[in-house]
Design a protein around this motif. Structure first.
Motif, PDB file in Angstrom:
ATOM      1  N   CYS A 124       0.823  -1.212   0.000  1.00 45.18           N
ATOM      2  CA  CYS A 124       0.000   0.000   0.000  1.00 45.18           C
ATOM      3  C   CYS A 124       0.852   1.256   0.000  1.00 45.18           C
ATOM      4  O   CYS A 124       1.727   1.429   0.815  1.00 45.18           O
ATOM      5  CB  CYS A 124      -0.903   0.004   1.232  1.00 45.18           C
ATOM      6  SG  CYS A 124      -1.950   1.446   1.350  1.00 45.18           S
ATOM      7  N   ARG A 131      -0.249   4.863   0.357  1.00 44.57           N
ATOM      8  CA  ARG A 131      -1.430   5.679   0.610  1.00 44.57           C
ATOM      9  C   ARG A 131      -1.284   7.064   0.044  1.00 44.57           C
ATOM     10  O   ARG A 131      -0.357   7.770   0.369  1.00 44.57           O
ATOM     11  CB  ARG A 131      -1.672   5.793   2.113  1.00 44.57           C
ATOM     12  CG  ARG A 131      -2.726   4.890   2.545  1.00 44.57           C
ATOM     13  CD  ARG A 131      -3.070   4.955   3.965  1.00 44.57           C
ATOM     14  NE  ARG A 131      -2.507   6.009   4.740  1.00 44.57           N
ATOM     15  CZ  ARG A 131      -3.078   6.512   5.787  1.00 44.57           C
ATOM     16  NH1 ARG A 131      -4.225   6.073   6.172  1.00 44.57           N
ATOM     17  NH2 ARG A 131      -2.507   7.442   6.480  1.00 44.57           N
ATOM     18  N   ASP A 183      -3.165  -5.858   0.009  1.00 43.05           N
ATOM     19  CA  ASP A 183      -3.399  -4.986   1.161  1.00 43.05           C
ATOM     20  C   ASP A 183      -4.694  -5.368   1.870  1.00 43.05           C
ATOM     21  O   ASP A 183      -4.749  -5.413   3.095  1.00 43.05           O
ATOM     22  CB  ASP A 183      -3.473  -3.519   0.736  1.00 43.05           C
ATOM     23  CG  ASP A 183      -2.183  -3.022   0.115  1.00 43.05           C
ATOM     24  OD1 ASP A 183      -1.103  -3.440   0.560  1.00 43.05           O
ATOM     25  OD2 ASP A 183      -2.270  -2.206  -0.822  1.00 43.05           O
ATOM     26  N   LEU A 235      -3.398   1.432   8.432  1.00 40.26           N
ATOM     27  CA  LEU A 235      -2.652   1.990   7.300  1.00 40.26           C
ATOM     28  C   LEU A 235      -1.666   3.059   7.758  1.00 40.26           C
ATOM     29  O   LEU A 235      -0.574   3.175   7.199  1.00 40.26           O
ATOM     30  CB  LEU A 235      -3.613   2.555   6.256  1.00 40.26           C
ATOM     31  CG  LEU A 235      -4.460   1.527   5.505  1.00 40.26           C
ATOM     32  CD1 LEU A 235      -5.447   2.232   4.579  1.00 40.26           C
ATOM     33  CD2 LEU A 235      -3.601   0.544   4.738  1.00 40.26           C
TER      34      LEU A 235
END
Length: 96
Positions: free
Chosen positions: A3, A5, A53, A86
């Motif tokens: 991931c 972000r 993810d 996250l």
């Protein structure tokens, strides 16, 4: 943990975002697994969360969303837990 972000879910937990995902959960009425439906919906709304993810998040999330009074509160609780996880991934990537 692939991931990267580009957006912060906490900024997207607006009522419209929660309502959208809540509607998705309601549309999956045969599914008793609210967390799985929310994870899938968040991934679909995100340009930075992919299948690996989602699978990792699924195994890591420890959310007792059933204590929430409404479906909207359940969805918000799960989204907050996803966001917190996250954020931890981001911190580990920066530290690496």
């Amino acid at each position: 943990m692939s991931c990267r972000r580009s957006e912060d879910l906490s900024q997207r937990t607006t009522s419209q975002f929660v309502e959208s995902i809540t509607a998705t959960v309601r549309g999956q009425s045969g599914s008793a697994d609210v967390q799985a439906v929310v994870l899938r919906a968040v991934a679909q709304h995100s340009d930075s969360i992919d299948l690996p993810d989602v699978l990792e998040l699924r195994s890591l999330l420890d959310v007792d969303s059933e204590r929430a009074d409404t479906l909207e509160e359940q969805v918000t609780t799960i989204i907050s837990a996803i966001d917190a996880e996250l954020a931890g991934w981001d911190r580990r990537e920066v530290a690496a």
